[in-house]
Write an enzyme that holds these catalytic residues in place. Structure first.
Site, PDB file in Angstrom:
ATOM      1  N   HIS A   1      42.429  56.308  25.485  1.00 35.34           N
ATOM      2  CA  HIS A   1      43.325  57.005  24.561  1.00 35.34           C
ATOM      3  C   HIS A   1      42.482  57.544  23.404  1.00 35.34           C
ATOM      4  O   HIS A   1      42.968  58.283  22.560  1.00 35.34           O
ATOM      5  CB  HIS A   1      44.425  56.064  24.049  1.00 35.34           C
ATOM      6  CG  HIS A   1      45.513  56.769  23.305  1.00 35.34           C
ATOM      7  ND1 HIS A   1      45.631  56.733  21.933  1.00 35.34           N
ATOM      8  CD2 HIS A   1      46.532  57.555  23.735  1.00 35.34           C
ATOM      9  CE1 HIS A   1      46.670  57.452  21.549  1.00 35.34           C
ATOM     10  NE2 HIS A   1      47.241  57.973  22.620  1.00 35.34           N
TER      11      HIS A   1
ATOM     12  N   HIS B   1      50.300  63.515  14.170  1.00 36.66           N
ATOM     13  CA  HIS B   1      49.479  62.799  15.158  1.00 36.66           C
ATOM     14  C   HIS B   1      48.326  62.037  14.519  1.00 36.66           C
ATOM     15  O   HIS B   1      47.607  61.292  15.200  1.00 36.66           O
ATOM     16  CB  HIS B   1      48.951  63.815  16.188  1.00 36.66           C
ATOM     17  CG  HIS B   1      48.571  63.200  17.488  1.00 36.66           C
ATOM     18  ND1 HIS B   1      47.317  63.352  18.044  1.00 36.66           N
ATOM     19  CD2 HIS B   1      49.260  62.425  18.342  1.00 36.66           C
ATOM     20  CE1 HIS B   1      47.266  62.698  19.193  1.00 36.66           C
ATOM     21  NE2 HIS B   1      48.426  62.130  19.397  1.00 36.66           N
TER      22      HIS B   1
ATOM     23  N   LYS C   1      39.667  59.943  21.661  1.00 39.75           N
ATOM     24  CA  LYS C   1      39.291  61.343  21.827  1.00 39.75           C
ATOM     25  C   LYS C   1      37.939  61.541  21.178  1.00 39.75           C
ATOM     26  O   LYS C   1      37.759  61.228  19.991  1.00 39.75           O
ATOM     27  CB  LYS C   1      40.296  62.293  21.167  1.00 39.75           C
ATOM     28  CG  LYS C   1      41.684  62.275  21.798  1.00 39.75           C
ATOM     29  CD  LYS C   1      42.549  61.210  21.205  1.00 39.75           C
ATOM     30  CE  LYS C   1      43.976  61.328  21.707  1.00 39.75           C
ATOM     31  NZ  LYS C   1      44.705  60.050  21.597  1.00 39.75           N
TER      32      LYS C   1
ATOM     33  N   LYS D   1      46.142  59.273  12.698  1.00 44.90           N
ATOM     34  CA  LYS D   1      46.168  57.811  12.725  1.00 44.90           C
ATOM     35  C   LYS D   1      45.135  57.317  11.712  1.00 44.90           C
ATOM     36  O   LYS D   1      43.933  57.415  11.936  1.00 44.90           O
ATOM     37  CB  LYS D   1      45.874  57.310  14.138  1.00 44.90           C
ATOM     38  CG  LYS D   1      46.947  57.766  15.145  1.00 44.90           C
ATOM     39  CD  LYS D   1      46.507  57.609  16.577  1.00 44.90           C
ATOM     40  CE  LYS D   1      47.615  58.051  17.536  1.00 44.90           C
ATOM     41  NZ  LYS D   1      47.874  59.506  17.465  1.00 44.90           N
TER      42      LYS D   1
END
Length: 619
Positions: A505, A274, A507, A276
């Site tokens: 999107h 996950h 966090k 990025k």
């Protein structure tokens, strides 16, 4: 057990909590966690029914960690696939449906009633709602050279001519925290924000090679984001795909001889890659970008996303010692340790390359997660215990600190357990409330945890409409087991950045003062609210188990010679002289009203149209 009601047949089964189950056999559908009633806490005046689950393909949400099936481009999760279907074959809202349609709606929507009333007045349609049609029109083929817009006909029209022009003078290089540009909002709210084409443009460096770490890829689209002069430069894609989905990813890359792959090892069930991150090697030096966006078109236009962009790191003089170029935050050491955790030969050259550069100007701390079960000193290397360690060592106790709120904001939610004591209000809250080496073992009861997650109405009235919910994959199967969690929820409101209608999107996690004007720390990360992302203690707290790869950066005032960060009141247009921290949404957050419900992706919403006049009927 099964039971019949006026709403049809519903199934409830006794099973263990998701994070304790044995992974299902291949014959079973791994996208279907069992439904278990909350036996320890029965909410008052709540009528909740759960429709028998439809058959879904064997993959699960972004933070529930399945093997994903990919189309071309990658959709990433069942929720994103549902959004894609909704966009390409929209279902129009009908203000006066036939009796049979009305009965169907009532039956479908009985699956998620957090109100004791089934006769609530539908909310008014947004002002920019198109004229309603009683017949769903067939989608016409467009002659546009670009692929069909996933967000309606105005998606590209709203992209201003200067959308990809960035003025470096308007960027705040103190914190180096930037939001993505958003189409369909006033220009002032994009001044100082970045698009992927900006990040990869020559104004930040003359690119020689790059590495893209991500979860979802659309390779042809990604290649187009590089300037023409850089499109043939070597690129490594670090991914977590396996089997068929890996083959499809490789197939996407066939036309591009400059693209190579690095498969991240995922040895624990339901883990995902996950993280990025971009590693960019220039003729002038080296740069790191840690961000929240997938490498797909839909993540870069009408969502609230964020990133940290490093300074340009110069090359060290020849013969420099191995410890040279370290920052006060030990960022270089931690980045190298994170990359080494992949145990990937494809990254060895990049590890050596980073060692040859000067990262001493870095002022943030790296917080990563890598899959594994860790004991002893290794427990504090990853996940929330890594955050706890940094907060313990580099912050100080404050007067009345129990009144400083803990705030978490995310786009997906994993299974938290039967009640808050299973993880959220114990080990995770203990981490988030750590300030210095205080003797308290747990946060006091006065410390409030505020969780920001979009409501159904936030999604309905967003720029994308209901399809925005495809990137908010909170499932009914998870939600129904933790109704206790929803009392923590606050809606998405971001007038301060002009992004109230751009669904998050991004966090973020932070510790904020009682009056919401100061921050004790701030974290931007890929990690959603899940044990898989942050880790969960095992074996009487002598071991932590982490399922996924995640990455974020932590801002601590001490690294900026400050005691706290003032919250910036005027985030846009951005100013290079601003000392306030640009929190991407409004403070204080607004608690859900009695009519608000958290967005759940896999149930229908047919009582009111979204901004495009459509309803949401996931297949």
């Amino acid at each position: 057990m099964s039971q019949d009601s006026q709403h049809g047949k519903w199934t409830i089964s006794d099973s263990e909590d998701e994070d304790n189950i044995i992974p299902p056999t291949p014959q079973k559908d791994s996208n279907k966690p069992s439904i278990k009633p909350d036996l320890e806490r029965k909410p008052e005046k709540v009528a909740t029914f759960f429709k028998q689950e439809p058959k879904l393909s064997p993959k699960r949400n972004e933070d529930l960690h399945p093997v994903k099936e990919l189309s071309a481009p990658s959709m990433g999760s069942e929720a994103r696939k549902a959004a894609h279907v909704n966009q390409t074959k929209p279902v129009k809202y009908e203000s006066n449906p036939s009796p049979s349609v009305k009965r169907k709606r009532e039956t479908e929507e009985a699956g998620w009633n957090l109100s004791s009333s089934d006769d609530e007045t539908p909310p008014p349609a947004p002002k920019n709602e198109p004229k309603k049609s009683k017949v769903s029109p067939k989608k016409k083929k467009t002659e546009d050279k670009r692929p069909p817009s996933p967000h309606g006909t105005n998606y590209y029209k709203e992209e201003p001519a200067d959308f990809f022009e960035t003025n470096l003078l308007s960027m705040n290089d103190m914190y180096r925290f930037y939001l993505n540009k958003v189409t369909g909002i006033p220009k002032e709210y994009n001044t100082g924000a970045l698009h992927i084409k900006d990040i990869l443009s020559p104004m930040f460096g003359t690119l020689k090679e790059s590495v893209q770490f991500n979860y979802c890829f659309d390779i042809p689209w990604m290649v187009e984001q590089y300037p023409p002069e850089f499109r043939d430069k070597p690129v490594i894609l670090v991914h977590g795909e396996k089997r068929e989905s890996k083959a499809r990813l490789i197939e996407q890359a066939k036309p591009y001889s400059n693209i190579r792959f690095c498969q991240a090892k995922l040895d624990i069930a339901f883990g995902t890659h996950h993280t990025k991150m971009m590693l960019l090697w220039y003729e002038e030096g080296f740069r790191v970008i840690i961000l929240t966006s997938n490498l797909i078109r839909a993540d870069w236009y009408q969502k609230t996303q964020g990133m940290w962009m490093s300074p340009l790191y110069p090359r060290l003089p020849e013969g420099s010692p191995g410890t040279a170029g370290e920052s006060p935050t030990n960022f270089k050491r931690d980045l190298l340790e994170y990359l080494e955790a992949y145990r990937a030969p494809e990254l060895a050259e990049w590890i050596d390359r980073i060692k040859q550069h000067d990262l001493s100007e870095t002022r943030v701390y790296l917080i990563g997660s890598t899959p594994g079960r860790y004991q002893g000193p290794a427990m504090e290397k990853w996940g929330h215990l890594r955050l706890r360690k940094l907060l313990s060592e580099h912050t100080k106790p404050m007067q009345n600190e129990e009144r400083w709120h803990v705030l978490g904001q995310f786009s997906s939610i994993g299974s938290m357990g039967l009640d808050k004591t299973k993880w959220l209000a114990t080990e995770f809250q203990r981490t988030l409330t750590t300030l210095g080496k205080a003797g308290k073992s747990l946060a006091g009861p006065e410390t409030q945890m505020l969780l920001v997650y979009p409501s159904v109405d936030n999604v309905r009235t967003s720029l994308e409409g209901y399809p925005a919910g495809g990137s908010l994959p909170y499932s009914i199967q998870t939600a129904q087991r933790q109704l206790w969690l929803h009392s923590y929820f606050h809606g998405w409101h971001a007038d301060v950045t002009g992004r109230s209608n751009a669904m998050p999107h991004i966090k973020t996690y932070m510790r904020v003062s009682p009056d919401f004007t100061q921050l004790a720390w701030f974290l931007v990360t890929s990690a959603n609210l899940s044990k898989a992302a942050w880790g969960a203690l095992e074996k009487n707290s002598t071991q932590i188990m982490v399922r996924s790869y995640e990455l974020g950066v932590l801002y601590l005032p001490s690294a900026f010679n400050m005691s706290t960060f003032p919250v910036e009141k005027n985030v846009f247009p951005a100013s290079s002289s601003s000392k306030g921290f640009p929190v991407p949404f409004d403070l204080p957050p607004q608690r859900y009203s009695s009519k608000d419900k958290p967005w759940i992706w896999n149930i229908p919403y047919t009582q009111a149209p979204d901004t495009h006049g459509n309803i949401w009927v996931p297949s």
